[in-house]
Design a protein around this motif. Structure first.
Motif, PDB file in Angstrom:
ATOM      1  N   TYR A 190       0.832  -1.198   0.000  1.00  0.00           N
ATOM      2  CA  TYR A 190       0.000   0.000   0.000  1.00  0.00           C
ATOM      3  C   TYR A 190       0.867   1.249   0.000  1.00  0.00           C
ATOM      4  N   ARG A 191       0.282   2.377  -0.412  1.00  0.00           N
ATOM      5  CA  ARG A 191       1.031   3.591  -0.689  1.00  0.00           C
ATOM      6  C   ARG A 191       0.828   4.640   0.395  1.00  0.00           C
ATOM      7  N   ARG A 192       1.927   5.014   1.036  1.00  0.00           N
ATOM      8  CA  ARG A 192       1.872   6.130   1.992  1.00  0.00           C
ATOM      9  C   ARG A 192       1.778   7.429   1.196  1.00  0.00           C
ATOM     10  N   SER A 193       0.882   8.313   1.622  1.00  0.00           N
ATOM     11  CA  SER A 193       0.762   9.621   0.981  1.00  0.00           C
ATOM     12  C   SER A 193       1.673  10.638   1.646  1.00  0.00           C
ATOM     13  N   TRP A 194       1.662  10.640   2.997  1.00  0.00           N
ATOM     14  CA  TRP A 194       2.511  11.592   3.728  1.00  0.00           C
ATOM     15  C   TRP A 194       2.600  11.149   5.189  1.00  0.00           C
ATOM     16  N   GLY A 195       3.793  11.252   5.760  1.00  0.00           N
ATOM     17  CA  GLY A 195       3.982  10.938   7.165  1.00  0.00           C
ATOM     18  C   GLY A 195       5.342  10.258   7.356  1.00  0.00           C
ATOM     19  N   ILE A 196       5.691  10.010   8.594  1.00  0.00           N
ATOM     20  CA  ILE A 196       4.983  10.281   9.855  1.00  0.00           C
ATOM     21  C   ILE A 196       5.395  11.672  10.333  1.00  0.00           C
ATOM     22  N   GLY A 197       4.506  12.396  11.021  1.00  0.00           N
ATOM     23  CA  GLY A 197       4.824  13.707  11.540  1.00  0.00           C
ATOM     24  C   GLY A 197       3.860  14.100  12.639  1.00  0.00           C
ATOM     25  N   ARG A 198       3.973  15.358  13.070  1.00  0.00           N
ATOM     26  CA  ARG A 198       3.038  15.905  14.052  1.00  0.00           C
ATOM     27  C   ARG A 198       2.481  17.223  13.511  1.00  0.00           C
ATOM     28  N   HIS A 199       1.153  17.313  13.477  1.00  0.00           N
ATOM     29  CA  HIS A 199       0.485  18.508  12.980  1.00  0.00           C
ATOM     30  C   HIS A 199       0.673  19.698  13.915  1.00  0.00           C
ATOM     31  N   ILE A 200       0.377  20.878  13.385  1.00  0.00           N
ATOM     32  CA  ILE A 200       0.313  22.077  14.217  1.00  0.00           C
ATOM     33  C   ILE A 200      -1.125  22.244  14.714  1.00  0.00           C
ATOM     34  N   GLN A 201      -2.060  22.586  13.842  1.00  0.00           N
ATOM     35  CA  GLN A 201      -3.455  22.675  14.276  1.00  0.00           C
ATOM     36  C   GLN A 201      -3.963  21.280  14.654  1.00  0.00           C
ATOM     37  N   GLY A 202      -4.236  21.082  15.940  1.00  0.00           N
ATOM     38  CA  GLY A 202      -4.703  19.788  16.433  1.00  0.00           C
ATOM     39  C   GLY A 202      -3.619  18.968  17.092  1.00  0.00           C
ATOM     40  N   SER A 203      -2.360  19.198  16.741  1.00  0.00           N
ATOM     41  CA  SER A 203      -1.177  18.564  17.364  1.00  0.00           C
ATOM     42  C   SER A 203      -1.071  17.067  17.142  1.00  0.00           C
ATOM     43  N   GLN A 204      -1.908  16.467  16.302  1.00  0.00           N
ATOM     44  CA  GLN A 204      -1.903  15.011  16.167  1.00  0.00           C
ATOM     45  C   GLN A 204      -0.614  14.486  15.549  1.00  0.00           C
ATOM     46  N   LEU A 205      -0.173  13.328  16.030  1.00  0.00           N
ATOM     47  CA  LEU A 205       0.747  12.493  15.275  1.00  0.00           C
ATOM     48  C   LEU A 205      -0.030  11.939  14.094  1.00  0.00           C
ATOM     49  N   PHE A 206       0.542  11.957  12.886  1.00  0.00           N
ATOM     50  CA  PHE A 206      -0.234  11.577  11.702  1.00  0.00           C
ATOM     51  C   PHE A 206       0.552  10.674  10.772  1.00  0.00           C
ATOM     52  N   ASP A 207      -0.204   9.914   9.977  1.00  0.00           N
ATOM     53  CA  ASP A 207       0.353   9.085   8.905  1.00  0.00           C
ATOM     54  C   ASP A 207      -0.767   8.872   7.893  1.00  0.00           C
ATOM     55  N   TYR A 208      -0.573   9.359   6.649  1.00  0.00           N
ATOM     56  CA  TYR A 208      -1.628   9.340   5.627  1.00  0.00           C
ATOM     57  C   TYR A 208      -1.372   8.255   4.587  1.00  0.00           C
ATOM     58  N   TRP A 209      -2.455   7.586   4.162  1.00  0.00           N
ATOM     59  CA  TRP A 209      -2.380   6.487   3.201  1.00  0.00           C
ATOM     60  C   TRP A 209      -3.457   6.633   2.136  1.00  0.00           C
TER      61      TRP A 209
END
Length: 377
Positions: free
Chosen positions: A274-293
Motif C-alpha cells: 500500500y502507498r503512503r501519501s505523507w507521514g509520519i509527523g506531528r500537525h500544528i493545528q490539532g497537534s496530532q501524530l499523523f500518517d496518511y495512506w
C-alpha cells in the motif's frame, strides 16, 4: 551567520479574531451534535476494500454481498459504511445527535422527514443537504456495538521518569488497531456559506481558522471545527472544511493507541504494497501524530494519535495557511497529499479549477493565487 528564524513562529495564533472577523460559532444553533457517527461510501469492489480495511486496522462488523461495515475497538456505531456501487464515491457524513428529540427538532425546523435507518445500524435519521449539496445525516437511537480488546500504549521511559525496568520494548509489526473515527475533511466552493450552515444547524464551533497569506482581510479559507459539549473536552476537530475548486471529500482520520502503533502499522501496510501519501509527523493545528495512506480506490485516510482536546471556552485561533505550517516535524508535505502530483487526480483538480472560475462561487482568481502560494510556502 546561521539563520535562527523558526519557520513555524506565529503559525498558530492563539490571540483570536480581529475586530469584525468570524466569531467561529452560532449564537443560537438549532441543535448541538455529540460526535461524528460514521462516514458512508460506495465502492465497486468490496473484497478489495475489505482487504485494505483489515490491513489498515479496522474490524469488520458486517459483511454482505452488497455492504461492508467497518468499526473500531471502541464501543459505539461502525466507523465506515461501504455499499456496492458502480463507481467509488463519498456519500456523506453522519453525526450523532445529543438527544433523540434533536432529530425531531432538526426535521421540524428544516422541513425534512425523520426516517428509519437499516436494521444493521438501527435508529432513525434526518437527512439534510448542506450548501455544497452534500448529504448530511443526523442520527439517534442506533445500536451500540460492545468494545473490543485493542492495542495498549507502550510503557515509556520519558527523560528521567523511569517506568520500565528490566523489560524490553518489542512492539509487533502488525496492523494499527483503529480505536474510533476522529474526523473528516471536506472541500467546498462555498466555504463561508457551508461553514455557517454547520455552525447553525449542528452547533459545531471553530477551533482554528486559516487564511491565505496577504488575504486575511478577505476572510478565512479553512476551519477546524469541533463539537460543543460544554465543559466536556472534545477533539480539536471533528470536521474540517477548506475552500477549493470542487465540492469533494479530502480525507478522514482514525485514532490508534500511540506512536509505536502508528509506525508499526505503517510498516505493516508498506509490506503489503500500500502507498503512503505523507507521514509520519506531528500537525500544528490539532497537534496530532499523523500518517496518511491511499486506499485502493484512491481515498486518503489517516492514522492519528495524541490529538488536542478543547472544551467550549476556547476561542478560535487564526493562522496563515502554508505547506510548511501543516506539521511541526516530519517530512515535507508531499505532492500527493497536496493534490498536485502529476496524474489523474491532479488533472481532475485542474479541470475543477477551470470550471470553478467560470461559476459564481467563493473560489475566484484572488483565492486561486492564494492557493498556489500555499504549495510553495
Amino acid at each position: 551567520m546561521i539563520d535562527q528564524h523558526d519557520p513555524h513562529t506565529g503559525l498558530h495564533s492563539e490571540q483570536g479574531a480581529l475586530r469584525g472577523e468570524h466569531p467561529g460559532r452560532a449564537r443560537n444553533p438549532i441543535v448541538k451534535v455529540r460526535d461524528l457517527a460514521w462516514l458512508e461510501f460506495e465502492k465497486p469492489d468490496l473484497d478489495r476494500a475489505e482487504v485494505f480495511a483489515r490491513a489498515f486496522g479496522f474490524t469488520v462488523s458486517l459483511r454482505t454481498q452488497d455492504e461492508l461495515q467497518l468499526r473500531g475497538a471502541d464501543a459505539g456505531v461502525p466507523c465506515v459504511l461501504i455499499r456496492r456501487g458502480a463507481r467509488s464515491r463519498f456519500i456523506g457524513p453522519a453525526f450523532m445527535a445529543a438527544e433523540p428529540t434533536d432529530v425531531l427538532r432538526l426535521a421540524d425546523v428544516t422541513g425534512r422527514t425523520v426516517t428509519a435507518l437499516p436494521e444493521s445500524v438501527g435508529g432513525v435519521t434526518v437527512d439534510l443537504i448542506d450548501p455544497s449539496a452534500a448529504r448530511v445525516r443526523v442520527v439517534a437511537d442506533t445500536h451500540e456495538l460492545p468494545a473490543l480488546p485493542t492495542q495498549q500504549p507502550l510503557t515509556v521511559n520519558v527523560g528521567h521518569d523511569v517506568t520500565r525496568v528490566n523489560a524490553t520494548q518489542r512492539p509487533p509489526r502488525e496492523s494499527a488497531a483503529v480505536q474510533r473515527l476522529g474526523h473528516v475533511v471536506l472541500q467546498t466552493t462555498k466555504y463561508l456559506a457551508t461553514l455557517d450552515w454547520y455552525l447553525e444547524h449542528l452547533g459545531l464551533i471553530v477551533s482554528d481558522f486559516l487564511y491565505y497569506q496577504g488575504q486575511r482581510e478577505r476572510g478565512p479559507v479553512m476551519s477546524f471545527i469541533r463539537c460543543d459539549r460544554g465543559s466536556t473536552p472534545t477533539d480539536h476537530h471533528t470536521l474540517a472544511m477548506v475552500l477549493g475548486p470542487a465540492n469533494r471529500y479530502v480525507h478522514s482520520a482514525y485514532q490508534v493507541s500511540d506512536l509505536d502503533s502508528l509506525a508499526a502499522g505503517g510498516e505493516y501496510l508498506l509490506e503489503r504494497g500500500y502507498r503512503r501519501s505523507w507521514g509520519i509527523g506531528r500537525h500544528i493545528q490539532g497537534s496530532q501524530l499523523f500518517d496518511y495512506w491511499r486506499d485502493p480506490d484512491g481515498f486518503l485516510v489517516e492514522h492519528f494519535s495524541d490529538g488536542d482536546l478543547f472544551d467550549c471556552t476556547l476561542e478560535p485561533g487564526w493562522a496563515p495557511m502554508t505547506a510548511s505550517g501543516l506539521a511541526q516535524w516530519g517530512p515535507p508535505a508531499t505532492k500527493d497529499f497536496l493534490g498536485i502530483k502529476p496524474g489523474r487526480e491532479a488533472f481532475r483538480e485542474l479541470r475543477a479549477v477551470i470550471g470553478a472560475l467560470r461559476q459564481d462561487n467563493e473560489f475566484d482568481l484572488h483565492r486561486l493565487r492564494g492557493l498556489l502560494k500555499v504549495a510553495t510556502s
